[in-house]
Design a protein around this motif. Sequence first.
Motif, PDB file in Angstrom:
ATOM      1  N   UNK A   1       0.810  -1.168   0.000  1.00 53.99           N
ATOM      2  CA  UNK A   1       0.000   0.000   0.000  1.00 53.99           C
ATOM      3  C   UNK A   1       0.868   1.251   0.000  1.00 53.99           C
ATOM      4  N   UNK A   2       1.953   1.154   0.699  1.00 55.20           N
ATOM      5  CA  UNK A   2       2.881   2.265   0.786  1.00 55.20           C
ATOM      6  C   UNK A   2       3.445   2.580  -0.599  1.00 55.20           C
ATOM      7  N   UNK A   3       3.722   1.509  -1.336  1.00 54.33           N
ATOM      8  CA  UNK A   3       4.250   1.716  -2.698  1.00 54.33           C
ATOM      9  C   UNK A   3       3.208   2.368  -3.598  1.00 54.33           C
ATOM     10  N   UNK A   4       1.966   2.025  -3.406  1.00 58.24           N
ATOM     11  CA  UNK A   4       0.911   2.622  -4.216  1.00 58.24           C
ATOM     12  C   UNK A   4       0.758   4.097  -3.893  1.00 58.24           C
TER      13      UNK A   4
ATOM     14  N   UNK B   1       3.131   6.081  -2.798  1.00 61.60           N
ATOM     15  CA  UNK B   1       4.302   6.774  -3.324  1.00 61.60           C
ATOM     16  C   UNK B   1       4.164   6.942  -4.840  1.00 61.60           C
ATOM     17  N   UNK B   2       3.660   5.928  -5.511  1.00 62.95           N
ATOM     18  CA  UNK B   2       3.463   6.013  -6.962  1.00 62.95           C
ATOM     19  C   UNK B   2       2.452   7.080  -7.324  1.00 62.95           C
ATOM     20  N   UNK B   3       1.380   7.192  -6.518  1.00 64.37           N
ATOM     21  CA  UNK B   3       0.377   8.217  -6.775  1.00 64.37           C
ATOM     22  C   UNK B   3       0.952   9.609  -6.598  1.00 64.37           C
ATOM     23  N   UNK B   4       1.771   9.799  -5.590  1.00 68.00           N
ATOM     24  CA  UNK B   4       2.388  11.109  -5.332  1.00 68.00           C
ATOM     25  C   UNK B   4       3.314  11.477  -6.485  1.00 68.00           C
ATOM     26  N   UNK B   5       4.118  10.513  -6.962  1.00 73.61           N
ATOM     27  CA  UNK B   5       5.032  10.786  -8.077  1.00 73.61           C
ATOM     28  C   UNK B   5       4.242  11.085  -9.344  1.00 73.61           C
ATOM     29  N   UNK B   6       3.199  10.330  -9.580  1.00 73.68           N
ATOM     30  CA  UNK B   6       2.391  10.539 -10.777  1.00 73.68           C
ATOM     31  C   UNK B   6       1.725  11.911 -10.742  1.00 73.68           C
ATOM     32  N   UNK B   7       1.205  12.326  -9.625  1.00 74.36           N
ATOM     33  CA  UNK B   7       0.526  13.608  -9.490  1.00 74.36           C
ATOM     34  C   UNK B   7       1.505  14.751  -9.683  1.00 74.36           C
ATOM     35  N   UNK B   8       2.750  14.612  -9.228  1.00 72.96           N
ATOM     36  CA  UNK B   8       3.711  15.706  -9.372  1.00 72.96           C
ATOM     37  C   UNK B   8       4.189  15.816 -10.824  1.00 72.96           C
ATOM     38  N   UNK B   9       4.276  14.705 -11.582  1.00 75.24           N
ATOM     39  CA  UNK B   9       4.686  14.745 -12.986  1.00 75.24           C
ATOM     40  C   UNK B   9       3.606  15.351 -13.866  1.00 75.24           C
ATOM     41  N   UNK B  10       2.356  15.178 -13.536  1.00 72.00           N
ATOM     42  CA  UNK B  10       1.292  15.695 -14.379  1.00 72.00           C
ATOM     43  C   UNK B  10       1.280  17.220 -14.378  1.00 72.00           C
ATOM     44  N   UNK B  11       1.728  17.859 -13.301  1.00 75.11           N
ATOM     45  CA  UNK B  11       1.798  19.315 -13.266  1.00 75.11           C
ATOM     46  C   UNK B  11       2.919  19.831 -14.165  1.00 75.11           C
ATOM     47  N   UNK B  12       3.999  19.060 -14.272  1.00 77.88           N
ATOM     48  CA  UNK B  12       5.143  19.492 -15.071  1.00 77.88           C
ATOM     49  C   UNK B  12       4.855  19.360 -16.565  1.00 77.88           C
ATOM     50  N   UNK B  13       4.026  18.408 -16.973  1.00 78.02           N
ATOM     51  CA  UNK B  13       3.732  18.193 -18.395  1.00 78.02           C
ATOM     52  C   UNK B  13       2.468  18.938 -18.798  1.00 78.02           C
ATOM     53  N   UNK B  14       2.498  20.229 -18.718  1.00 74.74           N
ATOM     54  CA  UNK B  14       1.347  21.049 -19.090  1.00 74.74           C
ATOM     55  C   UNK B  14       1.184  21.017 -20.609  1.00 74.74           C
ATOM     56  N   UNK B  15       0.051  20.526 -21.152  1.00 80.91           N
ATOM     57  CA  UNK B  15      -0.102  20.399 -22.589  1.00 80.91           C
ATOM     58  C   UNK B  15      -0.249  21.739 -23.320  1.00 80.91           C
ATOM     59  N   UNK B  16      -0.571  22.794 -22.647  1.00 75.60           N
ATOM     60  CA  UNK B  16      -0.757  24.090 -23.295  1.00 75.60           C
ATOM     61  C   UNK B  16       0.477  24.952 -23.021  1.00 75.60           C
ATOM     62  N   UNK B  17       1.230  25.330 -24.078  1.00 78.64           N
ATOM     63  CA  UNK B  17       2.414  26.163 -23.865  1.00 78.64           C
ATOM     64  C   UNK B  17       2.000  27.586 -23.533  1.00 78.64           C
ATOM     65  N   UNK B  18       2.876  28.345 -22.917  1.00 77.21           N
ATOM     66  CA  UNK B  18       2.532  29.731 -22.588  1.00 77.21           C
ATOM     67  C   UNK B  18       2.404  30.567 -23.858  1.00 77.21           C
ATOM     68  N   UNK B  19       1.608  31.603 -23.794  1.00 79.59           N
ATOM     69  CA  UNK B  19       1.385  32.478 -24.938  1.00 79.59           C
ATOM     70  C   UNK B  19       2.659  33.270 -25.238  1.00 79.59           C
ATOM     71  N   UNK B  20       2.958  33.513 -26.515  1.00 77.57           N
ATOM     72  CA  UNK B  20       4.144  34.301 -26.848  1.00 77.57           C
ATOM     73  C   UNK B  20       3.952  35.756 -26.423  1.00 77.57           C
TER      74      UNK B  20
END
Length: 132
Positions: free
Chosen positions: A1-4, A6-25
Motif C-alpha cells: 500500500x505504501x508503494x501505491x 508513493x506512486x500516486x504522489x510521483x504521478x501527481x507531481x509529474x502531471x503538473x510538469x507536463x502542461x499540454x498548453x504552452x505559454x502564450x508568446x
Amino acid sequence: MLFMAAGFVIWASDSDADDPIPPAPAAAPLLMAPQKPPTPPAAPEKSREEKRFARYDDNEDGIITRAEMMGSRRGSWERLDANGDNRLDFEEWAITTSEKFAKADADRSCTLNAAEFLTTRRKSKPKPKCEC
C-alpha cells in the motif's frame, strides 16, 4: 500500500510538469518597420569572349566540338543546297546571287548603276534604344 501511495504522489507531481498548453508568446509591437529582403550577391559579368564561347558550346560541357562549331553554319548551307544532296554546285550557289542581281536591276539593263547596287546591301537589324 505504501508503494501505491508513493506512486500516486510521483504521478501527481509529474502531471503538473507536463502542461499540454504552452505559454502564450510575448505580444509583438503593432507598428513594425517594413523589412527589406536581403540583396542577392551579384553575379560576375561575362566577358565578350565568354559569351561567344557559350553560344557555340551547345551542351554546356565547357568544350566546343567540331560539330558544335560548324552547327552555326548548317542553316545557311541547307538554304543554299536546293536539291538536298549535301553538295553545293555552282548553280545552287549562284542562284541566290543571280536572283539578287535581277531584283536590283530595276531598269532591266543587265547592269547595275550605283543606286541599284546600293539596294543589294545587307539589311542590318536596328539597334534597340536604351531606356536607362
